[in-house]
Write a protein that holds these residues in place. Structure first.
Motif, PDB file in Angstrom:
ATOM      1  N   GLY A 171       0.822  -1.215   0.000  1.00  0.00           N
ATOM      2  CA  GLY A 171       0.000   0.000   0.000  1.00  0.00           C
ATOM      3  C   GLY A 171       0.851   1.257   0.000  1.00  0.00           C
ATOM      4  N   GLU A 172       1.929   1.261   0.785  1.00  0.00           N
ATOM      5  CA  GLU A 172       2.794   2.447   0.793  1.00  0.00           C
ATOM      6  C   GLU A 172       3.505   2.610  -0.545  1.00  0.00           C
ATOM      7  OE1 GLU A 172       5.909   4.898   3.540  1.00  0.00           O
ATOM      8  OE2 GLU A 172       5.731   2.746   3.904  1.00  0.00           O
ATOM      9  N   ALA A 173       3.918   1.491  -1.157  1.00  0.00           N
ATOM     10  CA  ALA A 173       4.565   1.580  -2.468  1.00  0.00           C
ATOM     11  C   ALA A 173       3.617   2.188  -3.493  1.00  0.00           C
ATOM     12  CB  ALA A 173       5.025   0.193  -2.909  1.00  0.00           C
ATOM     13  N   GLN A 174       2.354   1.781  -3.455  1.00  0.00           N
ATOM     14  CA  GLN A 174       1.374   2.342  -4.389  1.00  0.00           C
ATOM     15  C   GLN A 174       1.155   3.831  -4.129  1.00  0.00           C
ATOM     16  OE1 GLN A 174      -1.750  -0.412  -3.413  1.00  0.00           O
ATOM     17  NE2 GLN A 174      -1.216  -1.834  -5.065  1.00  0.00           N
ATOM     18  N   LEU A 175       1.151   4.207  -2.868  1.00  0.00           N
ATOM     19  CA  LEU A 175       1.023   5.627  -2.544  1.00  0.00           C
ATOM     20  C   LEU A 175       2.206   6.409  -3.097  1.00  0.00           C
ATOM     21  CD1 LEU A 175      -0.242   8.021  -1.015  1.00  0.00           C
ATOM     22  CD2 LEU A 175       0.999   7.256   1.016  1.00  0.00           C
ATOM     23  N   LEU A 176       3.410   5.856  -2.944  1.00  0.00           N
ATOM     24  CA  LEU A 176       4.602   6.552  -3.412  1.00  0.00           C
ATOM     25  C   LEU A 176       4.618   6.712  -4.922  1.00  0.00           C
ATOM     26  CD1 LEU A 176       7.315   4.960  -1.099  1.00  0.00           C
ATOM     27  CD2 LEU A 176       6.556   7.331  -1.094  1.00  0.00           C
ATOM     28  N   ARG A 177       4.031   5.793  -5.650  1.00  0.00           N
ATOM     29  CA  ARG A 177       4.001   5.948  -7.111  1.00  0.00           C
ATOM     30  C   ARG A 177       2.807   6.769  -7.582  1.00  0.00           C
ATOM     31  NH1 ARG A 177       0.229   2.846  -9.590  1.00  0.00           N
ATOM     32  NH2 ARG A 177      -0.307   0.783  -8.734  1.00  0.00           N
ATOM     33  N   GLY A 178       2.078   7.386  -6.640  1.00  0.00           N
ATOM     34  CA  GLY A 178       1.029   8.332  -7.012  1.00  0.00           C
ATOM     35  C   GLY A 178      -0.344   7.745  -7.166  1.00  0.00           C
ATOM     36  N   ALA A 179      -0.638   6.635  -6.472  1.00  0.00           N
ATOM     37  CA  ALA A 179      -1.957   5.994  -6.577  1.00  0.00           C
ATOM     38  C   ALA A 179      -2.576   5.881  -5.181  1.00  0.00           C
ATOM     39  CB  ALA A 179      -1.830   4.626  -7.231  1.00  0.00           C
ATOM     40  N   PRO A 180      -2.973   7.006  -4.550  1.00  0.00           N
ATOM     41  CA  PRO A 180      -3.481   6.943  -3.175  1.00  0.00           C
ATOM     42  C   PRO A 180      -4.775   6.149  -3.030  1.00  0.00           C
ATOM     43  CG  PRO A 180      -3.802   9.145  -4.095  1.00  0.00           C
ATOM     44  CD  PRO A 180      -2.936   8.395  -5.059  1.00  0.00           C
ATOM     45  N   GLU A 181      -5.678   6.219  -4.017  1.00  0.00           N
ATOM     46  CA  GLU A 181      -6.929   5.467  -3.913  1.00  0.00           C
ATOM     47  C   GLU A 181      -6.660   3.969  -3.938  1.00  0.00           C
ATOM     48  OE1 GLU A 181      -9.729   6.748  -6.804  1.00  0.00           O
ATOM     49  OE2 GLU A 181      -9.966   8.754  -5.942  1.00  0.00           O
ATOM     50  N   GLN A 182      -5.764   3.531  -4.826  1.00  0.00           N
ATOM     51  CA  GLN A 182      -5.400   2.123  -4.876  1.00  0.00           C
ATOM     52  C   GLN A 182      -4.737   1.697  -3.572  1.00  0.00           C
ATOM     53  OE1 GLN A 182      -2.812   1.100  -8.116  1.00  0.00           O
ATOM     54  NE2 GLN A 182      -2.927  -1.107  -7.732  1.00  0.00           N
ATOM     55  N   ALA A 183      -3.916   2.592  -3.016  1.00  0.00           N
ATOM     56  CA  ALA A 183      -3.256   2.283  -1.750  1.00  0.00           C
ATOM     57  C   ALA A 183      -4.289   2.063  -0.646  1.00  0.00           C
ATOM     58  CB  ALA A 183      -2.303   3.406  -1.374  1.00  0.00           C
ATOM     59  N   LEU A 184      -5.311   2.912  -0.589  1.00  0.00           N
ATOM     60  CA  LEU A 184      -6.342   2.760   0.435  1.00  0.00           C
ATOM     61  C   LEU A 184      -7.051   1.420   0.298  1.00  0.00           C
ATOM     62  CD1 LEU A 184      -7.881   6.353   0.485  1.00  0.00           C
ATOM     63  CD2 LEU A 184      -6.586   5.264   2.318  1.00  0.00           C
ATOM     64  N   ALA A 185      -7.355   1.030  -0.947  1.00  0.00           N
ATOM     65  CA  ALA A 185      -8.013  -0.259  -1.163  1.00  0.00           C
ATOM     66  C   ALA A 185      -7.111  -1.413  -0.739  1.00  0.00           C
ATOM     67  CB  ALA A 185      -8.401  -0.396  -2.631  1.00  0.00           C
ATOM     68  N   THR A 186      -5.839  -1.319  -1.057  1.00  0.00           N
ATOM     69  CA  THR A 186      -4.894  -2.375  -0.689  1.00  0.00           C
ATOM     70  C   THR A 186      -4.774  -2.501   0.821  1.00  0.00           C
ATOM     71  OG1 THR A 186      -3.630  -2.073  -2.730  1.00  0.00           O
ATOM     72  CG2 THR A 186      -2.480  -3.106  -0.880  1.00  0.00           C
ATOM     73  N   LEU A 187      -4.747  -1.378   1.522  1.00  0.00           N
ATOM     74  CA  LEU A 187      -4.539  -1.384   2.967  1.00  0.00           C
ATOM     75  C   LEU A 187      -5.704  -2.011   3.723  1.00  0.00           C
ATOM     76  CD1 LEU A 187      -2.989   2.172   3.302  1.00  0.00           C
ATOM     77  CD2 LEU A 187      -1.816   0.021   3.782  1.00  0.00           C
ATOM     78  N   ASN A 188      -6.849  -2.124   3.080  1.00  0.00           N
ATOM     79  CA  ASN A 188      -7.986  -2.769   3.734  1.00  0.00           C
ATOM     80  C   ASN A 188      -7.707  -4.233   4.038  1.00  0.00           C
ATOM     81  OD1 ASN A 188      -9.611  -0.475   3.781  1.00  0.00           O
ATOM     82  ND2 ASN A 188     -10.433  -0.867   1.731  1.00  0.00           N
ATOM     83  N   ALA A 189      -6.760  -4.821   3.310  1.00  0.00           N
ATOM     84  CA  ALA A 189      -6.424  -6.236   3.518  1.00  0.00           C
ATOM     85  C   ALA A 189      -5.294  -6.423   4.524  1.00  0.00           C
ATOM     86  CB  ALA A 189      -6.038  -6.878   2.182  1.00  0.00           C
ATOM     87  N   ALA A 190      -4.803  -5.342   5.128  1.00  0.00           N
ATOM     88  CA  ALA A 190      -3.696  -5.460   6.081  1.00  0.00           C
ATOM     89  C   ALA A 190      -4.174  -6.192   7.336  1.00  0.00           C
ATOM     90  CB  ALA A 190      -3.162  -4.087   6.443  1.00  0.00           C
ATOM     91  N   PRO A 191      -3.421  -7.169   7.818  1.00  0.00           N
ATOM     92  CA  PRO A 191      -3.816  -7.913   9.023  1.00  0.00           C
ATOM     93  C   PRO A 191      -3.697  -7.044  10.268  1.00  0.00           C
ATOM     94  CG  PRO A 191      -1.647  -8.600   8.299  1.00  0.00           C
ATOM     95  CD  PRO A 191      -2.166  -7.680   7.243  1.00  0.00           C
ATOM     96  N   PRO A 192      -4.383  -7.432  11.360  1.00  0.00           N
ATOM     97  CA  PRO A 192      -4.355  -6.621  12.588  1.00  0.00           C
ATOM     98  C   PRO A 192      -2.957  -6.354  13.119  1.00  0.00           C
ATOM     99  CG  PRO A 192      -6.069  -8.294  12.717  1.00  0.00           C
ATOM    100  CD  PRO A 192      -5.294  -8.583  11.476  1.00  0.00           C
ATOM    101  N   ALA A 193      -2.028  -7.277  12.883  1.00  0.00           N
ATOM    102  CA  ALA A 193      -0.678  -7.077  13.408  1.00  0.00           C
ATOM    103  C   ALA A 193      -0.017  -5.833  12.827  1.00  0.00           C
ATOM    104  CB  ALA A 193       0.184  -8.307  13.111  1.00  0.00           C
ATOM    105  N   TYR A 194      -0.483  -5.401  11.651  1.00  0.00           N
ATOM    106  CA  TYR A 194       0.099  -4.231  10.986  1.00  0.00           C
ATOM    107  C   TYR A 194      -0.873  -3.056  10.970  1.00  0.00           C
ATOM    108  CZ  TYR A 194       3.515  -7.630   9.367  1.00  0.00           C
ATOM    109  OH  TYR A 194       4.480  -8.606   9.322  1.00  0.00           O
TER     110      TYR A 194
END
Length: 706
Positions: A138-161
């Motif tokens: 998600g952070e990599a996607q944000l860095l390449r200029g895709a914040p909406e995609q990053a937000l969608a990706t981060l929804n799958a992050a496990p509780p540990a992260y």
């Protein structure tokens, strides 16, 4: 000179988000740990690497060592060296998923989102668990200029992260202009990880971007307290020290960041820009070259090289270098300003207009850009556009002669000779009124709707306050402004607008208090000028002198501060010091400012150098023969050079243009006395004495008695 209208170098905004340190996410392939904990030790790294899947290459032990060393270097804040070691591990064990995962992590730390995403995908293809790398993805996607995609990706992050994911959500929301959602996300991350230095660094950046300098300062100080080793954390602290205290105070912080990572591109760029603002051009060039060795196609590096070429008077080289910066720099205000200036110098008036018009729309308070665009309109025979653009500037009581003459030319070209003459007369006045910033105005109903739609937003509220002032509702403006200060005490602009309202009604003590609070948060040129004026007007001359001296100690080549200090030095007879300051200003702004040349003439005359004084006085008079201050300087210079008869004609002209100016009348009295006309000398000496603020009273009284 090219930068005669805008000499100050504007520091470029950062082009990437802060890097990820080991304190906010465990190394890919390692067990998750609490984000606020200290970075894990080498022994733990080695143990975790030993538990990973066995690499296929024979030199797998070397790859393990390189990955461990890479993680240790990330811990120490040296991401460039960590990346090089990770690349070595990838080459030794290309089928081992952990090498690609840690390579991705180093690339994220360097702001290379595209490369990091590709490396993570290679890790996933080789069996790396997606749940363990999804937050990093998600952070990599944000860095390449895709914040909406990053937000969608981060929804799958496990509780540990979760803490890491919320922090990146905050960055993504901020990148999309959703300040409230960003603040909420950072608050969630802070609940989960209250002692994360990288999180506090992000919070500091977010507050800085939104003008809340007070909270940004506190967040950056907390980040440095938690982890003083990470370059990004120290860099943000450097940026805030520059805001709060000044250029010179921030330099050690930039150097501290670069001591941790000598190849930190963003730290090199910001350090170079700060050196340039401080007048340390040779060091600036060396630092820019270091940044270009790290990132050969750096847009910011090309921009700063173009600035150096422009300041050296080489417009062709500046244009050539700026073209290499590419489209990513085109929307940066400082680059737009430089490009428009270069087009204007080269006669490309249409191109200049195309670059400067959107800049003025984005930054309506950028007076330099507004003057440049008006100049381009005038040269492109669009005079009506020019006078409309200059209207807010000439409405100010303290409008400078350059702006007034520019507007006068515009009115003359559209046939309004009466208005042109009025502006020309104002430009020729021997002194400027108050420096208080007056409102630009605007439809109050529109501004009110915008402020109500974004309650608590400092930008919209300040615009509304200035609109209320312009409409004459000072009571309503003050109430709104004070409410803004109560809800946003860390926003300098809120305190400035309160001070401006008090200054408009000449409540200088209250204005001084508001300006002093603003200066404690952001000590820049506009704040300094307002504070100095309020201190002078409230009878605190010593405080005003101390404020100016402090500002100059931090901003040694600031033109406005040098001019103000030189005027005080002239008034107190410190002619050599005034010469030094004024010559520095002339070097930075060129030879087209008649008032500056007149001040130089007076300084050289006072320093008993009549020949140099006469050169400057004559040049000033050629530029502005109708300006009484210029005619006075020329006449006084001739008097000091032993030519009083020639001086009298010039001083009579100056006195006719400004009959109530005591110093001009005193100079004329002395010139008449030098010619032997004691009667005329007595008349003008008595005229000077009628001004209670006139200081040379004993000498004038002696001459007045005849």
């Amino acid at each position: 000179m090219i930068f005669s209208l805008e000499a100050k170098l504007t520091v470029l905004p950062r082009r990437r988000e802060p890097r990820v340190g080991q304190g906010d996410i465990c190394g890919p392939g390692l067990p998750p740990a609490r984000e606020h904990g200290r970075l894990l030790g080498i022994a733990f790294f080695l143990g975790s690497l030993a538990l990973a899947s066995t690499p296929l290459h024979a030199d797998d032990q070397k790859a393990r060592q390189e990955l461990a060393q890479a993680l240790a270097l990330l811990d120490a804040g040296n991401a460039y060296a960590a990346r090089d070691l990770a690349i070595g591990a990838v080459r030794r064990a290309p089928d081992w998923n952990l090498t690609h995962a840690i390579h991705a992590r180093t690339l994220v730390a360097l702001g290379d989102g595209l490369g990091a995403e590709a490396a993570l995908n290679r890790a996933f293809d080789n069996g790396f668990a997606r749940s363990r790398g999804v937050a990093l993805l998600g952070e990599a996607q944000l860095l390449r200029g895709a914040p909406e995609q990053a937000l969608a990706t981060l929804n799958a992050a496990p509780p540990a992260y979760a803490a890491y994911a919320w922090r990146i959500r905050g960055q993504a929301q901020a990148a999309m202009g959703r300040g409230g959602e960003a603040a909420d996300a950072f608050a969630r991350a802070r609940e989960l990880s209250p002692d994360s230095a990288v999180l506090w660094t992000d919070i500091a950046r977010h507050n800085l971007a939104n003008g809340d300098i007070g909270n940004a300062i506190r967040a950056s100080a907390r980040a440095v307290e938690l982890d003083p080793r990470q370059p990004d954390t120290v860099l943000v602290r450097a940026l805030l020290v520059r805001e709060q205290f000044g250029l010179i105070a921030s330099l050690p912080w930039f150097e501290r960041a670069l001591a941790r990572d000598p190849q930190h591109h963003d730290a090199l760029i910001d350090y170079a820009a700060t050196l340039g603002d401080a007048g340390r051009t040779v060091e600036m060039l060396d630092t820019v070259r270091r940044a270009m060795r790290v990132r050969g196609n750096s847009p910011q590096g090309f921009y700063l090289q173009a600035v150096l070429a422009a300041r050296a008077g080489d417009a062709a080289t500046a244009r050539s270098i700026l073209a290499k910066a590419g489209p990513s720099i085109e929307s940066v205000p400082a680059a737009m300003m430089l490009a428009g200036t270069l087009d204007l110098e080269a006669g490309g008036y249409g191109q200049a207009i195309e670059k400067l018009r959107p800049l003025v729309a984005r930054q309506p308070g950028n007076d330099g850009a507004r003057r440049l665009l008006a100049t381009a309109y005038l040269r492109a025979d669009a005079s009506r556009n020019a006078v409309q653009l200059l209207a807010p500037l000439i409405a100010r009581a303290d409008a400078d002669s350059e702006t007034l003459l520019l507007a006068a030319r515009g009115y003359e070209r559209i046939g309004d000779r009466v208005r042109a003459a009025q502006l020309s007369d104002r430009a020729a006045a021997p002194f400027r009124p108050s420096a208080t910033v007056l409102p630009e105005g605007g439809m109050v109903s529109v501004l009110m709707a915008e402020a109500n739609a974004r309650p608590g937003n400092p930008t919209t509220t300040v615009a509304l306050v200035r609109g209320l002032i312009a409409s004459g509702d000072r009571v309503g403006a003050l109430a709104r402004a004070q409410s803004l200060v109560a809800s946003n005490p860390g926003v300098p602009e809120a305190h400035l607008v309160v001070g401006d309202i008090h200054a408009l009604v000449e409540n200088w003590e209250a204005g001084r208090t508001a300006y002093a609070t603003a200066a404690s948060l952001r000590f820049d040129e506009p704040t300094m000028l307002r504070l100095v004026e309020a201190q002078e007007k409230s009878g605190r001359a010593a405080d005003a002198a101390q404020t100016l001296a402090l500002f100059l100690s931090q901003n040694p080549i600031n033109v406005a501060a040098l001019r103000l200090g030189a005027r005080w030095q002239l008034a107190s007879g410190e002619y050599d010091a005034a010469i030094d300051a004024l010559e520095e200003v002339r070097f930075r702004t060129g030879n087209r400012d008649a008032a500056l040349l007149a001040e130089l003439a007076m300084a050289y005359a006072g320093a008993e150098d009549p020949d140099t004084a006469r050169v400057y006085a004559r040049a000033a008079y050629r530029l502005a023969p109708g300006n009484p201050a210029v005619a006075d300087a020329y006449g006084w210079t001739l008097t000091k050079a032993g030519e009083p008869r020639q001086a009298v004609a010039l001083l009579v002209k100056a006195a006719m243009l400004a009959p109530d100016h005591a110093v001009i009348r005193w100079h004329l009295a002395q010139a008449y006395a030098a010619t032997g006309n004691r009667r005329a000398a007595s008349v003008h000496a008595r005229a000077a004495l009628r001004d209670p603020s006139f200081t040379e009273r004993r000498e004038a009284q002696a001459l007045a008695r005849g």
